[in-house]
Scaffold this motif. Structure first.
Motif, PDB file in Angstrom:
ATOM      1  N   PHE A  76       0.834  -1.202   0.000  1.00 46.01           N
ATOM      2  CA  PHE A  76       0.000   0.000   0.000  1.00 46.01           C
ATOM      3  C   PHE A  76       0.868   1.250   0.000  1.00 46.01           C
ATOM      4  N   LEU A  77       1.911   1.249   0.807  1.00 49.83           N
ATOM      5  CA  LEU A  77       2.809   2.401   0.859  1.00 49.83           C
ATOM      6  C   LEU A  77       3.523   2.585  -0.470  1.00 49.83           C
ATOM      7  N   GLY A  78       3.877   1.467  -1.105  1.00 51.82           N
ATOM      8  CA  GLY A  78       4.548   1.541  -2.394  1.00 51.82           C
ATOM      9  C   GLY A  78       3.677   2.128  -3.487  1.00 51.82           C
ATOM     10  N   GLU A  79       2.366   1.933  -3.361  1.00 52.26           N
ATOM     11  CA  GLU A  79       1.437   2.452  -4.359  1.00 52.26           C
ATOM     12  C   GLU A  79       1.048   3.906  -4.105  1.00 52.26           C
ATOM     13  N   HIS A  80       1.399   4.414  -2.920  1.00 48.18           N
ATOM     14  CA  HIS A  80       1.037   5.784  -2.558  1.00 48.18           C
ATOM     15  C   HIS A  80       2.263   6.472  -1.960  1.00 48.18           C
ATOM     16  N   SER A  81       3.013   7.137  -2.815  1.00 49.63           N
ATOM     17  CA  SER A  81       4.260   7.745  -2.361  1.00 49.63           C
ATOM     18  C   SER A  81       4.030   8.984  -1.507  1.00 49.63           C
ATOM     19  N   GLU A  82       2.836   9.582  -1.608  1.00 44.30           N
ATOM     20  CA  GLU A  82       2.522  10.778  -0.827  1.00 44.30           C
ATOM     21  C   GLU A  82       1.210  10.567  -0.063  1.00 44.30           C
ATOM     22  N   GLY A  83       1.160  11.149   1.132  1.00 45.77           N
ATOM     23  CA  GLY A  83      -0.089  11.182   1.882  1.00 45.77           C
ATOM     24  C   GLY A  83      -0.445   9.911   2.618  1.00 45.77           C
ATOM     25  N   VAL A  84       0.496   8.975   2.762  1.00 46.56           N
ATOM     26  CA  VAL A  84       0.238   7.724   3.489  1.00 46.56           C
ATOM     27  C   VAL A  84       1.361   7.477   4.479  1.00 46.56           C
ATOM     28  N   ILE A  85       0.988   7.109   5.699  1.00 51.81           N
ATOM     29  CA  ILE A  85       1.937   6.717   6.741  1.00 51.81           C
ATOM     30  C   ILE A  85       1.535   5.336   7.244  1.00 51.81           C
ATOM     31  N   VAL A  86       2.492   4.447   7.428  1.00 53.49           N
ATOM     32  CA  VAL A  86       2.228   3.138   8.018  1.00 53.49           C
ATOM     33  C   VAL A  86       2.522   3.212   9.508  1.00 53.49           C
ATOM     34  N   ALA A  87       1.518   2.941  10.326  1.00 53.68           N
ATOM     35  CA  ALA A  87       1.690   2.977  11.780  1.00 53.68           C
ATOM     36  C   ALA A  87       2.336   1.689  12.274  1.00 53.68           C
ATOM     37  N   GLU A  88       3.062   1.800  13.360  1.00 51.90           N
ATOM     38  CA  GLU A  88       3.676   0.612  13.953  1.00 51.90           C
ATOM     39  C   GLU A  88       2.657  -0.265  14.652  1.00 51.90           C
ATOM     40  N   ASN A  89       1.584   0.352  15.168  1.00 53.60           N
ATOM     41  CA  ASN A  89       0.559  -0.402  15.874  1.00 53.60           C
ATOM     42  C   ASN A  89      -0.760   0.362  15.825  1.00 53.60           C
ATOM     43  N   VAL A  90      -1.840  -0.292  16.264  1.00 57.28           N
ATOM     44  CA  VAL A  90      -3.160   0.334  16.164  1.00 57.28           C
ATOM     45  C   VAL A  90      -3.319   1.499  17.128  1.00 57.28           C
ATOM     46  N   ARG A  91      -2.603   1.475  18.225  1.00 55.56           N
ATOM     47  CA  ARG A  91      -2.660   2.586  19.170  1.00 55.56           C
ATOM     48  C   ARG A  91      -2.179   3.870  18.514  1.00 55.56           C
ATOM     49  N   GLU A  92      -1.138   3.764  17.720  1.00 57.04           N
ATOM     50  CA  GLU A  92      -0.616   4.942  17.020  1.00 57.04           C
ATOM     51  C   GLU A  92      -1.660   5.506  16.064  1.00 57.04           C
ATOM     52  N   VAL A  93      -2.398   4.623  15.396  1.00 50.06           N
ATOM     53  CA  VAL A  93      -3.461   5.071  14.493  1.00 50.06           C
ATOM     54  C   VAL A  93      -4.495   5.891  15.261  1.00 50.06           C
ATOM     55  N   ALA A  94      -4.912   5.356  16.414  1.00 50.90           N
ATOM     56  CA  ALA A  94      -5.921   6.036  17.221  1.00 50.90           C
ATOM     57  C   ALA A  94      -5.429   7.377  17.737  1.00 50.90           C
ATOM     58  N   GLU A  95      -4.182   7.441  18.144  1.00 49.25           N
ATOM     59  CA  GLU A  95      -3.641   8.679  18.690  1.00 49.25           C
ATOM     60  C   GLU A  95      -3.561   9.787  17.641  1.00 49.25           C
ATOM     61  N   LYS A  96      -3.311   9.419  16.406  1.00 43.73           N
ATOM     62  CA  LYS A  96      -3.074  10.428  15.376  1.00 43.73           C
ATOM     63  C   LYS A  96      -4.327  10.820  14.596  1.00 43.73           C
ATOM     64  N   SER A  97      -5.374   9.990  14.659  1.00 48.06           N
ATOM     65  CA  SER A  97      -6.503  10.165  13.745  1.00 48.06           C
ATOM     66  C   SER A  97      -7.747  10.717  14.422  1.00 48.06           C
ATOM     67  N   GLU A  98      -8.468  11.518  13.683  1.00 44.83           N
ATOM     68  CA  GLU A  98      -9.752  12.030  14.137  1.00 44.83           C
ATOM     69  C   GLU A  98     -10.876  11.051  13.804  1.00 44.83           C
ATOM     70  N   CYS A  99     -10.653  10.219  12.793  1.00 43.78           N
ATOM     71  CA  CYS A  99     -11.615   9.192  12.401  1.00 43.78           C
ATOM     72  C   CYS A  99     -10.849   7.911  12.096  1.00 43.78           C
ATOM     73  N   VAL A 100     -11.235   6.811  12.733  1.00 45.29           N
ATOM     74  CA  VAL A 100     -10.575   5.524  12.540  1.00 45.29           C
ATOM     75  C   VAL A 100     -11.574   4.545  11.936  1.00 45.29           C
ATOM     76  N   ILE A 101     -11.221   3.961  10.794  1.00 49.49           N
ATOM     77  CA  ILE A 101     -12.049   2.970  10.116  1.00 49.49           C
ATOM     78  C   ILE A 101     -11.392   1.611  10.275  1.00 49.49           C
ATOM     79  N   THR A 102     -12.169   0.617  10.702  1.00 51.15           N
ATOM     80  CA  THR A 102     -11.640  -0.731  10.862  1.00 51.15           C
ATOM     81  C   THR A 102     -12.408  -1.705   9.974  1.00 51.15           C
ATOM     82  N   VAL A 103     -11.671  -2.606   9.322  1.00 47.98           N
ATOM     83  CA  VAL A 103     -12.256  -3.659   8.482  1.00 47.98           C
ATOM     84  C   VAL A 103     -11.517  -4.947   8.830  1.00 47.98           C
ATOM     85  N   LEU A 104     -12.115  -5.754   9.697  1.00 45.02           N
ATOM     86  CA  LEU A 104     -11.427  -6.902  10.284  1.00 45.02           C
ATOM     87  C   LEU A 104     -12.233  -8.184  10.094  1.00 45.02           C
TER      88      LEU A 104
END
Length: 341
Positions: A76-104
């Protein structure tokens, strides 16, 4: 019920430098600042959904993604050179985001991810000036969803919305999904704004849990219609009827349904259907069986009488275990029944 399909303006903005260099985020009211979105789960459905989300966001927005499959996040990161960050864990996603979408995939995945995001509650709430939304697009049991929603509410970290979808992988890729949401009225408009970036329709079915109840009722009916169509087609063909003529008659008569008209289980009847491609792709028999079991479980918990579901479950169990059917589209029950191919 409420429906909406418009693509709308982005969420509030975050300073780009803050996104990349600090752990906690302070959202600004300025429309010239950058919005930060979170997406967890880059599987068969989540990956194309996240791609559509990124494509429809302003270039200045940031999408933070996370998945246990590192190959998926790398791709996914390789297909989007700009505007995408890969988080180390889900907690980091929650801390940085105003809206979190999960598909599990399963209920225990949803419960585990949200526990990791919500605990401990300290620091997390300081990340946004606007109340955080947790939008779960997974198809799970309503009981687990309710427990996760309660945990989100009690933690004070945001509001949880159940939002299962219909349309399959093809709909996820095309951005034509239908989302069925369960949410309080005060967050419906905001949730609709987000989901409309990945789908065509957003249907508000009621309070939290209503989206899942609607999805399970629909997929229960779908699972039964699929078997009935396979049996009826097999019946007619064994009697000597031409498959296309039989399907054509059914589809202008009272037996018409999605499995007969769009996903007919007989090879060659519908060009491009899974049945015409060796039952490859489509809605996997294991997923259909999973949703059927979730519907039966929820019905049992509510003391709702069902008659056909248990027999259908047994057939899907046997079909899923058959080496000639395992991993195929759920219309492969026609093959399991001995249908002529």
């Amino acid at each position: 019920m409420r429906a909406a399909s418009a693509i709308v303006s982005p969420l509030r903005r975050l300073a780009p430098t803050a996104v990349r260099h600090t752990q906690r985020r302070c959202f600004s009211n300025s429309q010239n600042m950058q919005a930060v979105w979170g997406f967890i789960g880059l599987g068969r459905m989540g990956y194309p959904m996240a791609k559509n989300l990124r494509a429809k966001l302003p270039a200045t927005d940031t999408l933070i993604v996370q998945d246990v499959n590192l190959d998926a996040t790398k791709q996914f990161l390789g297909e989007h050179s700009e505007g995408v960050i890969v988080a180390e864990n889900v907690r980091e996603v929650a801390e940085k985001s105003e809206c979190v979408i999960t598909v599990l995939p399963e209920p225990h995945h949803v419960a585990g991810v949200y526990k990791s995001m919500l605990q401990p509650p300290s620091l997390l709430k300081d990340g946004t000036a606007k109340e955080r939304l947790f939008i779960d697009c997974s198809t799970i049991d309503p009981t687990t969803s309710r427990e996760v929603a309660n945990a989100a509410t009690l933690s004070g970290q945001g509001k949880f919305i159940d939002s299962p979808m219909s349309g399959g992988v093809v709909g996820a890729q095309a951005g034509t999904l239908t989302f069925m949401i369960g949410a309080s009225a005060d967050v419906v408009d905001r949730a609709t704004e987000v989901l409309s970036l990945m789908g065509r329709r957003v249907l508000h079915l009621g309070e939290q849990g209503a989206g899942l109840h609607g999805k399970l009722a629909n997929n229960y009916l779908l699972a039964l219609n699929n078997i009935a169509t396979a049996e009826a087609m097999n019946m007619g063909i064994q009697w000597g009827l031409d498959p296309k003529a039989l399907a054509g008659m059914i589809n202008i008569s009272t037996g018409k349904c999605w499995p007969s008209e769009v996903n007919n289980p007989v090879p060659g009847v519908i060009e491009g259907s899974p049945a015409s491609r060796g039952y490859e792709g489509g809605f996997g028999v294991a997923l259909a069986n999973k949703d059927l079991k979730l519907a039966l479980k929820a019905a049992k918990e509510a003391n709702i009488k069902v008659v056909l579901g248990d027999a259908a479950k047994q057939l899907y169990d046997e079909t899923e275990a058959d080496s000639n059917c395992k991993g195929k589209d759920f219309s492969v029950v026609y093959r399991f029944l001995g249908g002529k191919e």
